[in-house]
Design a protein around this motif. Structure first.
Motif, PDB file in Angstrom:
ATOM      1  N   UNK A 179       0.747  -1.197   0.007  1.00 19.73           N
ATOM      2  CA  UNK A 179       0.068   0.098  -0.035  1.00 19.73           C
ATOM      3  C   UNK A 179       0.997   1.126  -0.206  1.00 19.73           C
ATOM      4  N   UNK A 180       2.109   1.350   0.207  1.00 15.48           N
ATOM      5  CA  UNK A 180       3.179   2.254   0.228  1.00 15.48           C
ATOM      6  C   UNK A 180       3.537   2.645  -1.134  1.00 15.48           C
ATOM      7  N   UNK A 181       3.368   1.644  -2.105  1.00 18.09           N
ATOM      8  CA  UNK A 181       3.913   1.745  -3.518  1.00 18.09           C
ATOM      9  C   UNK A 181       3.267   2.433  -4.289  1.00 18.09           C
ATOM     10  N   UNK A 182       4.127   3.077  -5.157  1.00 17.67           N
ATOM     11  CA  UNK A 182       3.465   4.327  -6.099  1.00 17.67           C
ATOM     12  C   UNK A 182       3.672   3.711  -7.316  1.00 17.67           C
ATOM     13  N   UNK A 183       2.453   3.235  -7.982  1.00 16.13           N
ATOM     14  CA  UNK A 183       2.542   2.473  -9.273  1.00 16.13           C
ATOM     15  C   UNK A 183       2.885   3.182 -10.374  1.00 16.13           C
ATOM     16  N   UNK A 184       3.953   2.654 -11.196  1.00 15.26           N
ATOM     17  CA  UNK A 184       4.610   3.773 -12.314  1.00 15.26           C
ATOM     18  C   UNK A 184       3.410   4.074 -13.344  1.00 15.26           C
ATOM     19  N   UNK A 185       2.568   3.268 -13.697  1.00 18.59           N
ATOM     20  CA  UNK A 185       1.567   3.807 -14.517  1.00 18.59           C
ATOM     21  C   UNK A 185       0.969   4.862 -13.960  1.00 18.59           C
ATOM     22  N   UNK A 186       0.617   5.317 -12.781  1.00 15.39           N
ATOM     23  CA  UNK A 186      -0.141   6.315 -12.167  1.00 15.39           C
ATOM     24  C   UNK A 186       0.704   7.696 -12.550  1.00 15.39           C
ATOM     25  N   UNK A 187       2.036   7.468 -12.455  1.00 13.73           N
ATOM     26  CA  UNK A 187       3.116   8.498 -12.413  1.00 13.73           C
ATOM     27  C   UNK A 187       3.016   8.899 -14.199  1.00 13.73           C
ATOM     28  N   UNK A 255       7.614   4.980  -3.891  1.00 14.62           N
ATOM     29  CA  UNK A 255       6.962   4.667  -2.837  1.00 14.62           C
ATOM     30  C   UNK A 255       6.595   5.930  -1.824  1.00 14.62           C
ATOM     31  N   UNK A 256       5.513   5.676  -1.071  1.00 22.53           N
ATOM     32  CA  UNK A 256       5.485   7.018  -0.464  1.00 22.53           C
ATOM     33  C   UNK A 256       6.437   7.199   0.873  1.00 22.53           C
ATOM     34  N   UNK A 257       7.091   8.295   1.018  1.00 26.36           N
ATOM     35  CA  UNK A 257       8.248   8.379   2.053  1.00 26.36           C
ATOM     36  C   UNK A 257       8.077   9.755   2.257  1.00 26.36           C
ATOM     37  N   UNK A 258       8.995  10.353   3.187  1.00 25.04           N
ATOM     38  CA  UNK A 258       9.055  11.619   3.547  1.00 25.04           C
ATOM     39  C   UNK A 258       9.306  12.452   2.491  1.00 25.04           C
ATOM     40  N   UNK A 259      10.333  12.126   1.758  1.00 26.13           N
ATOM     41  CA  UNK A 259      10.638  12.980   0.590  1.00 26.13           C
ATOM     42  C   UNK A 259       9.357  13.232  -0.373  1.00 26.13           C
ATOM     43  N   UNK A 260       8.550  12.123  -0.674  1.00 25.93           N
ATOM     44  CA  UNK A 260       7.349  12.228  -1.527  1.00 25.93           C
ATOM     45  C   UNK A 260       6.335  13.173  -0.630  1.00 25.93           C
ATOM     46  N   UNK A 261       6.172  12.871   0.418  1.00 25.93           N
ATOM     47  CA  UNK A 261       5.117  13.643   1.248  1.00 25.93           C
ATOM     48  C   UNK A 261       5.579  15.469   1.038  1.00 25.93           C
ATOM     49  N   UNK A 262       6.535  15.587   1.503  1.00 27.80           N
ATOM     50  CA  UNK A 262       7.072  16.938   1.490  1.00 27.80           C
ATOM     51  C   UNK A 262       7.035  17.687   0.088  1.00 27.80           C
ATOM     52  N   UNK A 263       7.392  16.757  -1.080  1.00 28.66           N
ATOM     53  CA  UNK A 263       7.083  17.200  -2.220  1.00 28.66           C
ATOM     54  C   UNK A 263       5.835  17.515  -2.889  1.00 28.66           C
ATOM     55  N   UNK A 264       4.824  16.504  -2.216  1.00 28.62           N
ATOM     56  CA  UNK A 264       3.420  16.703  -2.527  1.00 28.62           C
ATOM     57  C   UNK A 264       2.888  18.029  -1.740  1.00 28.62           C
ATOM     58  N   UNK A 332      -2.852  15.936  -0.950  1.00 25.94           N
ATOM     59  CA  UNK A 332      -2.002  16.149   0.251  1.00 25.94           C
ATOM     60  C   UNK A 332      -2.375  14.943   1.576  1.00 25.94           C
ATOM     61  N   UNK A 333      -3.493  15.189   1.681  1.00 27.57           N
ATOM     62  CA  UNK A 333      -4.252  14.156   2.827  1.00 27.57           C
ATOM     63  C   UNK A 333      -3.871  12.797   2.565  1.00 27.57           C
ATOM     64  N   UNK A 334      -4.044  12.323   1.488  1.00 28.18           N
ATOM     65  CA  UNK A 334      -4.005  10.903   1.065  1.00 28.18           C
ATOM     66  C   UNK A 334      -2.391  10.464   0.975  1.00 28.18           C
ATOM     67  N   UNK A 335      -1.574  11.444   0.450  1.00 23.12           N
ATOM     68  CA  UNK A 335      -0.107  11.232   0.482  1.00 23.12           C
ATOM     69  C   UNK A 335       0.383  11.281   2.206  1.00 23.12           C
ATOM     70  N   UNK A 336      -0.036  12.096   3.003  1.00 12.60           N
ATOM     71  CA  UNK A 336       0.327  12.324   4.427  1.00 12.60           C
ATOM     72  C   UNK A 336      -0.014  10.948   5.093  1.00 12.60           C
ATOM     73  N   UNK A 337      -1.308  10.558   4.679  1.00 16.73           N
ATOM     74  CA  UNK A 337      -2.025   9.597   5.410  1.00 16.73           C
ATOM     75  C   UNK A 337      -1.060   8.294   4.848  1.00 16.73           C
ATOM     76  N   UNK A 338      -0.869   8.025   3.779  1.00 11.55           N
ATOM     77  CA  UNK A 338      -0.119   6.674   3.356  1.00 11.55           C
ATOM     78  C   UNK A 338       1.304   6.910   3.709  1.00 11.55           C
ATOM     79  N   UNK A 339       1.876   8.035   3.673  1.00 13.95           N
ATOM     80  CA  UNK A 339       3.336   8.169   4.172  1.00 13.95           C
ATOM     81  C   UNK A 339       3.434   7.659   5.901  1.00 13.95           C
ATOM     82  N   UNK A 340       2.485   8.224   6.508  1.00 16.59           N
ATOM     83  CA  UNK A 340       2.516   7.917   8.113  1.00 16.59           C
ATOM     84  C   UNK A 340       1.864   6.478   8.319  1.00 16.59           C
ATOM     85  N   UNK A 341       1.090   6.031   7.612  1.00  9.87           N
ATOM     86  CA  UNK A 341       0.565   4.555   7.824  1.00  9.87           C
ATOM     87  C   UNK A 341       1.339   3.469   7.210  1.00  9.87           C
TER      88      UNK A 341
END
Length: 344
Positions: A179-187, A255-264, A332-341
């Protein structure tokens, strides 16, 4: 230590520390002095032999800082080439559709040499060159400021250049939760949409038009204020660049991580600010749009139930801005939630 050896050591240390950040120079100088002294005591080697083992001071300084003098280094080069292919294909497809669009509504353009020189060649060259420069700048910034595994010279007596360069399995990052992975197709979808929509707004805003083909003649009515496009265009370019950078960061991280969360978060806040600037401050909309629409389609907009009735009252801007803010905050909320969770 003889004066000659001491001078050789000072020369080496000077060549190293002058290539590192100023605030770290004194600390590095002291550590290098201690390191060289310890190596001399342990191995009984001469100064020249020790400095030879440490290697070229320029390379030593690069290893200490964890960076090399690349514009785009090996870590990013594969992603850079892949993104450049996506950009080139999207841009060429956009200009091909643009030519077809103009040929349909203005067939006479195909017989004009100026159309191919100015519209086709020059516009395509400008967009390709600008996009190439923008992507290169983005990846150069990633290369310059990305935080990698930081290697710090320690005071251990068994320190060596080989250990500094050595790779170990401990450096492998953990496998992220599904659930923390960011799928390449979405990007990819996000990047292509951002590129095409950005190119459309920047190079062909006239495509966003209402068309009337009455009496076998084409009439175009644009909702945008083309007279102020030189003021609006820089804001659009910045907005597209920031959104594109955010999508590239997600693609490269995976993947969702602190870097992605800050960027988002930063991208989202910037998106909202620029949207407010475009829709509420700058003359983004064509103030004569309703009147031109009425003339082109021979109609009269008088009903208060018609959204266009409030065109110059700011209602359209408010609705669009509300939608942008809600969608951006949701992302932003989805990114923060997935990063923290699920992230790290």
């Amino acid at each position: 230590m003889t004066m000659e050896k001491n001078e050789m050591m000072e020369r080496y240390i000077y060549e190293v520390v002058r290539r590192v950040p100023k605030k770290q120079r004194e600390e590095i100088r002291l550590e290098l002095e201690e390191l060289i002294s310890d190596m001399m005591e342990q191995k009984g080697a001469g100064m020249e032999e020790i400095l030879t083992k440490l290697g070229d001071p320029r390379e030593f300084a690069q290893k200490y800082s964890g960076r090399h003098n690349y514009l785009i280094g090996p870590e990013y080069y594969g992603d850079y080439c892949w993104m450049m292919k996506v950009f080139l294909i999207s841009t060429l497809a956009f200009h091909l559709v643009s030519i077809i669009f103009q040929a349909v509504f203005s067939p006479g353009l195909l017989l004009q040499v100026s159309f191919y020189v100015e519209t086709v060649f020059i516009n395509t060259l400008i967009s390709l060159t600008g996009g190439f420069g923008l992507l290169t700048l983005m990846f150069a910034l990633f290369e310059r400021y990305n935080v990698r595994v930081q290697i710090k010279i320690t005071k251990e007596k068994d320190w060596s250049v080989e250990k500094l360069k050595a790779w170990t399995p401990a450096k492998l990052p953990p496998v992220p939760d599904e659930k923390a992975r960011i799928h390449r197709g979405d990007c990819i979808v996000g990047i292509v949409f951002t590129l095409l929509f950005g190119l459309l707004l920047i190079f062909a805003p006239e495509w966003f038009v209402s068309i009337n083909a009455g009496n076998k003649s084409w009439k175009f009515v644009s909702p945008f204020n083309h007279g102020a496009w030189n003021v609006i265009l820089p804001v659009l370019v910045i907005d597209v660049a920031i959104e594109l950078m955010n999508e590239i960061i997600k693609l490269m991280t995976g993947r969702y991580c602190q870097k992605v969360m800050i960027s988002q978060i930063l991208s989202g806040i910037t998106e909202i600010i620029l949207s407010v600037l475009l829709l509420k401050v700058l003359p983004f909309w064509n103030p004569n749009f309703v009147r031109e629409l009425e003339e082109a389609f021979e109609l009269k907009i008088t009903s208060r139930t018609d959204l266009l009735f409030y065109w110059n009252d700011g209602l359209v801007s408010n609705i669009l801005l509300t939608g942008i803010v809600l969608i951006t905050l949701a992302e932003i909320c989805v990114t923060v939630y997935k990063t923290c969770r699920y992230g790290d």
